[in-house]
Design an enzyme around this catalytic site. Structure first.
Site, PDB file in Angstrom:
ATOM      1  N   ASP A   1      -8.289  -5.799  -6.084  1.00  9.01           N
ATOM      2  CA  ASP A   1      -7.961  -4.657  -5.227  1.00  9.01           C
ATOM      3  C   ASP A   1      -8.249  -3.348  -5.943  1.00  9.01           C
ATOM      4  O   ASP A   1      -7.669  -3.063  -6.992  1.00  9.01           O
ATOM      5  CB  ASP A   1      -6.474  -4.735  -4.863  1.00  9.01           C
ATOM      6  CG  ASP A   1      -6.040  -3.593  -3.953  1.00  9.01           C
ATOM      7  OD1 ASP A   1      -6.921  -2.898  -3.407  1.00  9.01           O
ATOM      8  OD2 ASP A   1      -4.816  -3.418  -3.791  1.00  9.01           O
TER       9      ASP A   1
ATOM     10  N   HIS B   1      -6.307  -6.600  -1.598  1.00 10.81           N
ATOM     11  CA  HIS B   1      -5.227  -5.668  -1.243  1.00 10.81           C
ATOM     12  C   HIS B   1      -4.010  -6.405  -0.661  1.00 10.81           C
ATOM     13  O   HIS B   1      -4.102  -7.034   0.372  1.00 10.81           O
ATOM     14  CB  HIS B   1      -5.773  -4.639  -0.247  1.00 10.81           C
ATOM     15  CG  HIS B   1      -4.971  -3.373  -0.164  1.00 10.81           C
ATOM     16  ND1 HIS B   1      -4.487  -2.698  -1.262  1.00 10.81           N
ATOM     17  CD2 HIS B   1      -4.565  -2.635   0.912  1.00 10.81           C
ATOM     18  CE1 HIS B   1      -3.831  -1.614  -0.875  1.00 10.81           C
ATOM     19  NE2 HIS B   1      -3.867  -1.558   0.440  1.00 10.81           N
TER      20      HIS B   1
ATOM     21  N   SER C   1       0.841  -1.183   0.000  1.00 11.35           N
ATOM     22  CA  SER C   1       0.000   0.000   0.000  1.00 11.35           C
ATOM     23  C   SER C   1       0.891   1.255   0.000  1.00 11.35           C
ATOM     24  O   SER C   1       1.837   1.303  -0.783  1.00 11.35           O
ATOM     25  CB  SER C   1      -0.926  -0.049   1.222  1.00 11.35           C
ATOM     26  OG  SER C   1      -2.037   0.766   1.027  1.00 11.35           O
TER      27      SER C   1
END
Lengths: 496, 496
Positions: B430, B455, B178
């Site tokens: 995602d 994710h 991320s």
């Protein structure tokens, strides 16, 4: 030579001396900076002057203030079709001075169909973030770093691409010499999306920490004199002892003041130290500007000035007084080439185009370059590099403490092989080549050596007296730049 | 869904709401951050905790203050001979939480003979530069930038190489997910001398300016529901109109509050907007954590939670009330999987391990990610990206103005092909993959797609229910990392 190498970087470290400092120390602090060039008439240097609003702090959001960065554009030879942009990453001085004195860019503009852009470095020339307060205190100086300067260049290139029709899809190439050469190389390393490559001329990117021996600089200065005539460097090495012996007596001070035709007679040991620093500086200057044709730096100089100087230092087995009389004639070449001066002035100044104040601060923060001498491998009096003293002096002068290892953390030190498209050019005569990249690192990180070159000779304008080696260097540089330009357009076509 | 996407990044922009803000908004602001992971028992996660003095300002010399950056070391599998160091570039949260929840690194440590280092991001967890004053005002927040964080990582690696015998000549590899994945990639770009390569998992480095369409994020969320069953996304799209129609009358407010089993009944239009945001957030969350096995995020969740949710949203041609009753059952999967709750609480919180305050500031300065919806390509109410409003809100909340184009200037936007050794992994499920690198750029800038991945599924610990695609992805990642390690040692041998 004691404090000379320290003075090289410390020139302004004595508190409150910023203005009062003897001008000769200004010269010292400018040494490693750029040399000026002979003016040239064959190409008319016509440029327009522009200003861009830049954030004073690119790396924080609390300070939203801006300043005007000056930059110059010369687009006589620029072509919107298949052209390029040579982007001069300005160093510590007035950008017009650099523009007028980087003849190489003007010489190759037509061949590369290139627009020339000269970007002034923040805190120099007219690009002062806080006007008259710029150098007031550490708070105002806080934004004078190489990182901020590189960010200025990035934002300027973005601005040019946005505002000049045709520039958006053209390759930019960074060009710089000395500290500007370091910036050109670092700019390609950190912002490879902004420039297709970089020509880093005489860029001592390894003159930090222990990446190279601290004595290498003065060793090369010494070699420059020795190669001309071995007795020349030997005589200079002997001169310090001669000065020391003679000046122990007050009659010696008088004698020496007269023998050297000093405008201001020597009065005490401190003056003698200043004298030795001033003489050392002269030899260092000569090594940097040992160009093959007449040129101007602090003074007007003959072609191959070290040869001329060494004509007076050929003889060996001289008495102290004979030796120092010869030293006078040698100094006279540098300080009185015109023959107009009636005495030698230890307080003569360097060009005001270079920003000594700013550089003194940079030397005290990021640009910590260790120098030393031992009197054996070089012709100077021994001097140890002492970070503690250096740091203390910096704190006294600027209220800041140097971070000697930061540049290496930031820019990789010797570990730069993953980068691409940088030419490191160095002249063998240039003392700064000791801290430069003088061997190919990869196919695209290449070193160009100019055996007969002094400080970034290759960036100077073409001259009838240029040695073949610098002509070859320049033509190789153009070859690489053309390759980068071709690669850029090829990858652009791929995207379409 | 109106303000949801704005809230995604704006959660704390209402002045003074930092503490008083309803917890559900905290959840929103954490959305794009990292998800938590199921705990695992097969590998014991044993680490030591350390602190390093870091300069608060790496890019200026006026502020000499330091803070303690926390980092963790796990060296059970580390080998001084031929080993490596996996360096987790901490993102916006408590580093222990990331350490405990990045099972991949623990799973591969033995194979790579790797030391694991987890570096906490400044302004998060315990690494607060100004203690309790850290988030007080723009002055204290001034040093919260990605550049400062990367410089922390560089100095930390230098420190580790200096202080851990055997680490000096080992390859470091950056790993992150991320925002942490963005940092891993950027770290390799800016400090390639520090890490041999980077694994950037689910790193939306192109979710800036107009590098990707602002609607791509919500489009992928929608696709996740649509692929499970077309009526599912259609029903969600219809639900907003149903809510709007029903809640025009006060009887509708009552009815809906009861139908959705809300703990706090809806009273006015503002509550209705909050409800819609909360529901939208639920769908977004589900898209991010649509993992193939039971896991925990804001709530405990079943395997493939979107499948479970969509079971309640299969039917078409329903009345408004029927539709919203189904929506309740769907929400219930997410908010009440345990079945223990007697009502649905719109103010439920996310994990406190993520630093919402810090991220809200970052979103208002550098990390300006445009989001939008049109209700056609996605299942949400139309929402235009409005930089002006966004900027005004940021100024109200933090006293700073965002610089939406800075990240692109700094890190190159789509123009990153000159860099090497970065793996960009993305899961097709995602929503953040829309802003990620999903095609190979060069031989050494490679994209790995995980068709069944949400994710950064690849960074999670091995699980018996992992789909083959993530196993393949992880094995490919290890293959690349081994190549970097081999190349590193080969070039080390060359230097000897």
């Amino acid at each position: 030579m004691g404090r000379l190498v320290q003075l090289l970087l410390l020139a302004f470290l004595m508190p409150g001396l910023a203005i009062l400092l003897p001008p000769r120390l200004k010269a010292l602090s400018n040494l490693h900076l750029s040399t000026s060039f002979t003016s040239r008439s064959s190409i008319v240097m016509k440029y327009s002057i522009h200003y861009m609003e830049q954030k004073i702090d690119h790396f924080g959001f609390n300070n939203e203030k801006t300043f005007k960065q000056r930059y110059l554009i010369a687009d006589q030879h620029w072509r919107k079709e298949g052209g390029s942009v040579l982007f001069y990453t300005g160093n510590e001085g007035d950008i017009i001075w650099f523009c007028n004195n980087t003849g190489f860019m003007w010489d190759v503009a037509e061949e590369l169909k290139a627009m020339l852009v000269f970007a002034e470095h923040r805190y120099y020339g007219q690009s002062l973030p806080f006007g008259a307060d710029t150098f007031q205190d550490p708070k105002h100086l806080n934004f004078l770093t190489s990182e901020q300067a590189l960010a200025d260049f990035a934002e300027l290139i973005k601005h040019l691409k946005r505002t000049i029709p045709g520039a958006e899809n053209q390759p930019f190439i960074a060009v710089g010499g000395s500290y500007g050469g370091m910036l050109a190389a670092w700019f390609r390393m950190k912002y490879p999306h902004m420039v297709a490559g970089a020509l880093a001329a005489s860029a001592p990117i390894w003159q930090f920490e222990d990446l190279v021996p601290c004595g290498v600089f003065m060793k090369i200065v010494t070699m420059d004199f020795k190669r001309t005539c071995p007795n020349c460097s030997e005589n200079i090495r002997s001169s310090w002892g001669a000065i020391n012996r003679l000046t122990r007596k007050s009659t010696g001070l008088d004698w020496l003041s007269k023998a050297l035709h000093l405008c201001t007679p020597l009065k005490n040991a401190q003056d003698v130290q200043h004298l030795k620093d001033w003489i050392s500086e002269t030899w260092v200057n000569l090594a940097m500007v040992d160009y093959p044709y007449e040129s101007s730096f602090l003074q007007h100089l003959p072609a191959w000035p070290i040869k001329v100087v060494c004509q007076y230092l050929k003889n060996s087995n001289l008495s102290d007084k004979e030796l120092l009389q010869n030293i006078f004639h040698a100094l006279n070449v540098y300080h009185n080439y015109s023959g107009q001066a009636t005495c030698l002035n230890m307080s003569e100044t360097s060009t005001s185009s270079l920003g000594s104040l700013g550089w003194s601060y940079q030397a005290c923060t990021e640009m910590v370059m260790p120098f030393c001498t031992n009197g054996v491998d070089d012709m100077f009096e021994p001097f140890l590099w002492d970070l503690k003293t250096f740091s203390d002096d910096c704190f006294k002068q600027w209220g800041v403490k140097p971070r000697p290892s930061w540049i290496t953390s930031m820019y990789g030190g010797k570990d730069i092989s993953s980068h691409t498209n940088i030419i490191f050019s160095n002249g063998d005569l240039d003392p700064w080549s000791g801290g430069g990249v003088t061997r190919n690192i990869t196919d695209t990180l290449v070193a160009i050596i100019i055996p007969e070159g002094a400080h970034h000779l290759d960036l100077r304008a073409n001259n009838a007296f240029d040695p073949m080696t610098v002509l070859l260097a320049r033509s190789l540089e153009v070859k690489y730049m053309k390759q980068w330009i071709r690669d850029f357009y090829a990858s652009l076509r791929k995207k379409d």
